[in-house]
Design a protein around this motif. Sequence first.
Motif, PDB file in Angstrom:
ATOM      1  N   ALA A 185     -13.335  74.869  49.627  1.00 15.39           N
ATOM      2  CA  ALA A 185     -13.518  74.702  51.070  1.00 15.39           C
ATOM      3  C   ALA A 185     -12.344  75.330  51.791  1.00 15.39           C
ATOM      4  O   ALA A 185     -12.467  75.829  52.900  1.00 15.39           O
ATOM      5  CB  ALA A 185     -13.621  73.224  51.414  1.00 15.39           C
ATOM      6  N   LYS A 186     -11.226  75.363  51.107  1.00 12.75           N
ATOM      7  CA  LYS A 186     -10.011  75.878  51.714  1.00 12.75           C
ATOM      8  C   LYS A 186     -10.120  77.378  51.976  1.00 12.75           C
ATOM      9  O   LYS A 186      -9.892  77.828  53.086  1.00 12.75           O
ATOM     10  CB  LYS A 186      -8.823  75.581  50.798  1.00 12.75           C
ATOM     11  N   ASP A 215      -9.257  76.762  44.289  1.00  9.02           N
ATOM     12  CA  ASP A 215      -8.010  77.445  44.656  1.00  9.02           C
ATOM     13  C   ASP A 215      -6.791  76.769  44.030  1.00  9.02           C
ATOM     14  O   ASP A 215      -5.733  77.364  43.877  1.00  9.02           O
ATOM     15  CB  ASP A 215      -7.877  77.457  46.189  1.00  9.02           C
ATOM     16  N   ARG A 235      -4.775  61.756  54.668  1.00  6.41           N
ATOM     17  CA  ARG A 235      -5.838  62.105  55.612  1.00  6.41           C
ATOM     18  C   ARG A 235      -5.854  61.149  56.796  1.00  6.41           C
ATOM     19  O   ARG A 235      -6.895  60.797  57.307  1.00  6.41           O
ATOM     20  CB  ARG A 235      -7.201  62.065  54.895  1.00  6.41           C
ATOM     21  N   GLY A 262     -12.324  62.174  48.446  1.00  2.70           N
ATOM     22  CA  GLY A 262     -11.235  63.122  48.294  1.00  2.70           C
ATOM     23  C   GLY A 262     -11.565  64.382  47.528  1.00  2.70           C
ATOM     24  O   GLY A 262     -10.700  65.240  47.369  1.00  2.70           O
ATOM     25  N   VAL A 263     -12.803  64.539  47.078  1.00  2.00           N
ATOM     26  CA  VAL A 263     -13.124  65.764  46.335  1.00  2.00           C
ATOM     27  C   VAL A 263     -13.349  66.934  47.295  1.00  2.00           C
ATOM     28  O   VAL A 263     -13.337  68.092  46.890  1.00  2.00           O
ATOM     29  CB  VAL A 263     -14.363  65.604  45.423  1.00  2.00           C
ATOM     30  N   GLY A 264     -13.554  66.608  48.559  1.00  2.00           N
ATOM     31  CA  GLY A 264     -13.675  67.688  49.548  1.00  2.00           C
ATOM     32  C   GLY A 264     -15.062  67.833  50.158  1.00  2.00           C
ATOM     33  O   GLY A 264     -15.400  68.892  50.676  1.00  2.00           O
ATOM     34  N   LYS A 265     -15.848  66.780  50.124  1.00  2.00           N
ATOM     35  CA  LYS A 265     -17.205  66.853  50.693  1.00  2.00           C
ATOM     36  C   LYS A 265     -17.182  67.214  52.182  1.00  2.00           C
ATOM     37  O   LYS A 265     -17.875  68.128  52.614  1.00  2.00           O
ATOM     38  CB  LYS A 265     -17.936  65.511  50.511  1.00  2.00           C
ATOM     39  N   SER A 266     -16.383  66.491  52.925  1.00  2.00           N
ATOM     40  CA  SER A 266     -16.337  66.760  54.371  1.00  2.00           C
ATOM     41  C   SER A 266     -15.794  68.157  54.639  1.00  2.00           C
ATOM     42  O   SER A 266     -16.261  68.857  55.537  1.00  2.00           O
ATOM     43  CB  SER A 266     -15.453  65.729  55.072  1.00  2.00           C
ATOM     44  N   SER A 267     -14.822  68.551  53.850  1.00  2.00           N
ATOM     45  CA  SER A 267     -14.248  69.880  54.036  1.00  2.00           C
ATOM     46  C   SER A 267     -15.277  70.962  53.731  1.00  2.00           C
ATOM     47  O   SER A 267     -15.342  71.978  54.426  1.00  2.00           O
ATOM     48  CB  SER A 267     -13.028  70.066  53.128  1.00  2.00           C
ATOM     49  N   ASN A 306     -15.262  71.642  43.323  1.00  2.00           N
ATOM     50  CA  ASN A 306     -14.488  72.118  44.486  1.00  2.00           C
ATOM     51  C   ASN A 306     -12.997  72.250  44.173  1.00  2.00           C
ATOM     52  O   ASN A 306     -12.527  71.800  43.137  1.00  2.00           O
ATOM     53  CB  ASN A 306     -14.708  71.154  45.663  1.00  2.00           C
ATOM     54  N   LYS A 307     -12.298  72.854  45.070  1.00  2.00           N
ATOM     55  CA  LYS A 307     -10.843  73.091  45.012  1.00  2.00           C
ATOM     56  C   LYS A 307     -10.464  74.069  43.908  1.00  2.00           C
ATOM     57  O   LYS A 307      -9.429  73.883  43.252  1.00  2.00           O
ATOM     58  CB  LYS A 307     -10.060  71.765  44.852  1.00  2.00           C
ATOM     59  N   PHE A 316     -11.408  75.386  57.928  1.00  5.68           N
ATOM     60  CA  PHE A 316     -10.862  74.388  57.027  1.00  5.68           C
ATOM     61  C   PHE A 316      -9.757  73.661  57.767  1.00  5.68           C
ATOM     62  O   PHE A 316      -8.811  74.275  58.242  1.00  5.68           O
ATOM     63  CB  PHE A 316     -10.301  75.050  55.763  1.00  5.68           C
TER      64      PHE A 316
HETATM   65  N1  LIG Z   1      -6.725  72.871  47.928  1.00  5.99           N
HETATM   66  C1  LIG Z   1      -7.855  72.428  48.408  1.00  5.99           C
HETATM   67  N2  LIG Z   1      -7.889  71.240  49.053  1.00  5.99           N
HETATM   68  C2  LIG Z   1      -9.074  70.805  49.546  1.00  5.99           C
HETATM   69  C3  LIG Z   1     -10.253  71.544  49.397  1.00  5.99           C
HETATM   70  N3  LIG Z   1     -11.251  70.867  49.968  1.00  5.99           N
HETATM   71  C4  LIG Z   1     -10.703  69.735  50.473  1.00  5.99           C
HETATM   72  N4  LIG Z   1      -9.390  69.704  50.219  1.00  5.99           N
HETATM   73  C5  LIG Z   1      -8.444  68.644  50.580  1.00  5.99           C
HETATM   74  O1  LIG Z   1      -8.780  67.494  49.824  1.00  5.99           O
HETATM   75  C6  LIG Z   1      -8.665  66.332  50.588  1.00  5.99           C
HETATM   76  C7  LIG Z   1      -9.989  65.615  50.647  1.00  5.99           C
HETATM   77  O2  LIG Z   1     -10.938  66.356  51.364  1.00  5.99           O
HETATM   78  P1  LIG Z   1     -12.148  65.670  52.119  1.00  5.99           P
HETATM   79  O3  LIG Z   1     -13.000  66.763  52.649  1.00  5.99           O
HETATM   80  O4  LIG Z   1     -11.637  64.678  53.059  1.00  5.99           O
HETATM   81  O5  LIG Z   1     -12.847  64.934  50.896  1.00  5.99           O
HETATM   82  P2  LIG Z   1     -14.075  63.932  50.910  1.00  5.99           P
HETATM   83  O6  LIG Z   1     -13.533  62.553  50.816  1.00  5.99           O
HETATM   84  O7  LIG Z   1     -14.875  64.271  49.695  1.00  5.99           O
HETATM   85  O8  LIG Z   1     -14.836  64.163  52.174  1.00  5.99           O
HETATM   86  C8  LIG Z   1      -8.206  66.787  51.955  1.00  5.99           C
HETATM   87  O9  LIG Z   1      -6.823  66.613  52.010  1.00  5.99           O
HETATM   88  C9  LIG Z   1      -8.554  68.232  52.024  1.00  5.99           C
HETATM   89  O10 LIG Z   1      -7.672  68.960  52.823  1.00  5.99           O
HETATM   90  C10 LIG Z   1     -10.193  72.794  48.700  1.00  5.99           C
HETATM   91  O11 LIG Z   1     -11.163  73.498  48.509  1.00  5.99           O
HETATM   92  N5  LIG Z   1      -8.965  73.158  48.230  1.00  5.99           N
END
Ligand SMILES: Nc1nc2c(ncn2[C@@H]2O[C@H](COP(=O)(O)OP(=O)(O)O)[C@@H](O)[C@H]2O)c(=O)[nH]1
Lengths: 666, 202
Positions: free
Chosen positions: B155-156, B127, A415, B17-22, B124-125, B32
Motif C-alpha cells: 500500500a505504501k 516493501d 496509529r 495492522g496488516v494494512g487493510k485500510s491502507s 501486504n507490505k 498512502f
Molecule cells: N511499510 C509498509 N507499511 C504499511 C503498508 N500498508 C500499511 N502499512 C502500515 O501498517 C500499519 C497498519 O496499517 P492499516 O492500514 O492501519 O492496517 P489495518 O489495521 O489492516 O487497516 C500502518 O502504520 C500503516 O502505515 C505497506 O504496504 N508497507
Amino acid sequence: MAADSVLKVLFELEGVFIHPSSEEGGSEQDSLISGCLRIVDKDADVLVEYRPLEDSDPSNMLCAGKDSSSVMEWDQCSGEKLLETQQSYETEWDMINAVSFKRRSVTNGEGSLNPAPCLPGSLNPAPCLPGSLNHSSERSRWAFSFSLSDLRCIRVKEQGWSFLLLQLSESCRSPPALHFHQGGSRDFLDSLRRFAVISQAAGEEVCLMVSSPNRALSQSFENLLDENNFGLVNQKFRNDPYVTTLGGFSKVTNYIFDAFRGTEEQHQRPPEEVADLLGEVIPGLEINQQEEPGFEVITRMDLGVRPPVSRRDPVSSEEWSRHQDAEGRMINVPLLKQIIFKGGLCHAKRKEAWKFLLGFFPWESTVEERKVLHRDKTDEYFRMKLQWKSVSEQQERRNSKLRDCRSLIEKDVNRTDRTNRFYEGLDNPGLVLLHDILMTYCMYDFDLGYVQGMSDLLSPVLYVMESEVDAFWCFVSFMDQMHQNFEEQMQGMKTQLIQLSTLLRLLDLSFWNYLEAQDSGYLYFCFRWLLIRFKRELSFQDVLRLWEVMWTGLPCQNFHLLLCCAILDSEKQKIMEENYGFNEILKHINELSMKLEIEEILQKAEGIGLQIKSCKDLPASISSILGWDPPAPPPALRTPQRGAACSSPLSRDSSAQNGCSPAFIS
Amino acid sequence: MTTKTSLLKVILLGDGGVGKSSIMNRYVTNKFDAHLFHTIGVEFLNKELEVDSHQVTLQIWDTAGQERFRSLRTPFYRGSDCCLLTFSVDDSQSFLNLGNWKKEFIYYADVKEPEKFPFVVLGNKVDVTERQVSTEEAQQWCQENGNFPYYETSAKDATNVAIAFDEAVRRVLALEERTDHLIPTDTVKLHRKPRSATSCCS
Ligand SMILES: Nc1nc2c(ncn2[C@@H]2O[C@H](COP(=O)(O)OP(=O)(O)O)[C@@H](O)[C@H]2O)c(=O)[nH]1
Ligand SMILES: [Mg+2]
C-alpha cells in the motif's frame, strides 16, 4: 374442566388481601378478603389471577388449586361505586395514560389472537364455569383474572404493608387493590418482570409502567397495518410471545414493509440482512434492560420550540482561582461546573482542572491532601508499571494474553494522533508514554486488557497532563465511565445504542421511522461516536473542549446522547432528501468526521435537553436515560446553592417541572 | 453496445495492522497516509472502474480486526461478492490467521457454495525488507486452500494494489458469467445487483 387448555402456574402467593370496604365504600366493613394470587401461563397467554380463599367452603379451595379456568373475571356489576373509587386514582393515572399508547380497539376477531379473559367488550360478568358460579358467594365475586397484556401500570404503595394498584387497559375494568399483609409484593413484581417490561413512570418512584411484548408489537404496527397483516404478524410472534428482541422486531417490520412495497428489488436484500443481524447483535441481550425501545410506549410527544442557548468564553485562570480557597479546596463547585459546561476551560487550566473533573482529585481536597494522594498514586503506578516491565521474554512467550496486549498496543500507538505534535515523528517520547500507560493499564485491569479505542481515549488526556502518572490516573477515571463499552459483550455499546434510539424516537419520530425503514433504526452508524466519545469526529482541540464539557455531568446524565441527537438533527434533512439507504447513511455519517462544528453541536444539544425537560408527559424511559428521575431527590443531589446556579436554565430546579407529577401524588 | 453497471461488494479481512485500510485508501484515492488511524467500526469506499468493458462499482468494506468487535463486524459480511484475505509479509502471525479469517467469513457471510467463492489473498507490505513469510509459503497456502490468486502488495508504494482488485473483479464477473449460463436469469439477480437497470445481455 378446562382439560384441554395448557396451564402452568408461574407464580403463586397466598395471603394476598382485598379490602372490600375501601373498594365499595363500606358495604363489607369488617371483612378482609384473603386470597391466592397467581401468575399462570395458559394457552401461551400469561394471566394474573386472584382467587379468594373461602375457609368455609373447602370445595372451592380444592378447585382453586386445580383449575384456574374457573376463576371469575373481575366482576363488572359490583361496580358503580367501585368506579368512583377508581376514578379518584384517575388523576394519578393521567400522567401515565398520556404516554401509554392506545391499543387498537378490535372488537372482534381478537379473541383468537389473545385469549385473555379480559376482552374488550366483554363487560358482562364473566362466563364462569358452572361449579364456581354456584358458590359465587360474596367472596368469590372478588376473584379476577386478566391477561398480562392488558396490564398497563402498577402503583406500589406502602402503609405499613405494601399494596398494589393495578391499572388495566381502558377497555378493561381494573381490579381492586391487592394488599400484601404477609409480604411477597416484591416477589410478585419480580415474577411479572419475567414476562413484561416494567419500568418506572416519569417522576414517580411508586408507579411502574408495564408493557408486554405483544402490546408493543400491536402498537408499533398500529400505523402500518390493516387487519389482514395483523394476523400475519401475530402469528409470527406467537411462537415466542415472551421473548422478543428488537432484532426480531425489526425483522417483522421489514417483512411488513416488504409486503407493502410489493416486489422490492433484490439488491435491497444484503443491507436488510446485515441490519437483521446487527439488530440481533445489538439489542439481543437487552430483554431485561428497560430501555428496549420496542416496548416503550410513546404516543406523540409535544415538544415545544427549541429554546435558544448561548455559550460563554472558556473559564480563565482567574475564574478558576476564584473558586479555590486558601487551602486549595475548590469552592462553589456547582457554579464552577456550570461555567465549565457553558464555555469549557482555557488550555492553561486544563492540566489542573481535568484531575478534578475526572475525579482523580476530590473537589474538597486541600493542596496538602493532594500532595499525599499524588505521592501514593505515583508509587502505585510505578509498582504496576514494573510488573510488566519485569516480565522476561521467556515469560512473555508463555503469556499469550500479555503478548497480545503488547502487540495490539504497539500497533495502535503507531496509529493514534500521529499528526499531533505530541505524537508525531518516529521517536517521539509521547509515543512511548502512550505505550507505557496502556501497558500499565493492562496490569491495572488485566481482565479488560487492551481494546482498540482505548488509545484514542488516552491520547488527549496524556496530551493535557504531560505527565505519565497523572495521565494514567485520569485515564483510569475516564475508563471507569467508559469501561462497559470495551467489555467482552460490549454491553455499554448496546445500551447506548438503544438509549439513543429511544431518545431519537421521542425527538423525531418521522426521522426515526425513516431510519427504521432503512434498516438503520438501531443506529449502528453511531458506533464510533459512542465507543470513543466523538474522538474521531472532531479536531483534537475540539475533543478537549467537548470532553471537559461532558465531564461536568451537566445538564443531565448521558449528555453525549443528546450530542448524537443534535448531530443527527442537522443531518436528517440531507439523509431524507437524498433518500439514503442503509449503506449511504453509514457512509454519510462516517464522512462527517472532522466536519462538525463543536460549539454549534453543544448549543443544539443543550437546547434539545431543555426541550425534553420541559416536555410534560415525559416517558419514564427518557427521564431515566437522562437521569431525571426525581422522586424527591436525595439530598446529595441537591445543589447547595440553588440560587447561584439559577442563572442557568438547566439547573436542577427544573426537576420540579418534569416532576409535575407531585401534584397528583396522594 | 449496452452498458450495465454492476455493484460489487468486496470485503477486506485480516489481522489488525496488516494494512487493510491502507490498501483500500491506496486503491481508491491512490494515496498512502502514514498517519492513518486504526479503524474503528466499519467503513466502506466506492470505486468506479471498468474491467474488460464491464462498468463496475466496487464497494470496498473495511473493518476493525480485534476479536472483541467480531459481533459488530460479521453482519457486514453478508452480500459480499468477493473477499480479500490480507496478511502482512512481515508478520507471520497474520499469515497463520488467514485460515481463521476465511472460516469466519464463510460462516457469517452465509456463502452458498464456499468452494466456489472468490477469495483473493494479499500479502501486504512487500516493501519491507524483514520478511517473516516467504512467497512460496504463501503461494502454497493459497494452492491448498482453494487455489486462490495471490498478490504481494504494498500500500505504501502502490505495488500490485490495483492489479489485485482488478483480479478480484474478474473473478466475480467470471463466476457470474458461468452462473448466467447455468441458471435462468431471474436467479442471477440474486447475485448481481444491477445498478442502473438497463436491459440485460450485451
Ligand atoms: N511499510 C509498509 N507499511 C504499511 C503498508 N500498508 C500499511 N502499512 C502500515 O501498517 C500499519 C497498519 O496499517 P492499516 O492500514 O492501519 O492496517 P489495518 O489495521 O489492516 O487497516 C500502518 O502504520 C500503516 O502505515 C505497506 O504496504 N508497507
Ligand atoms: Mg484498518
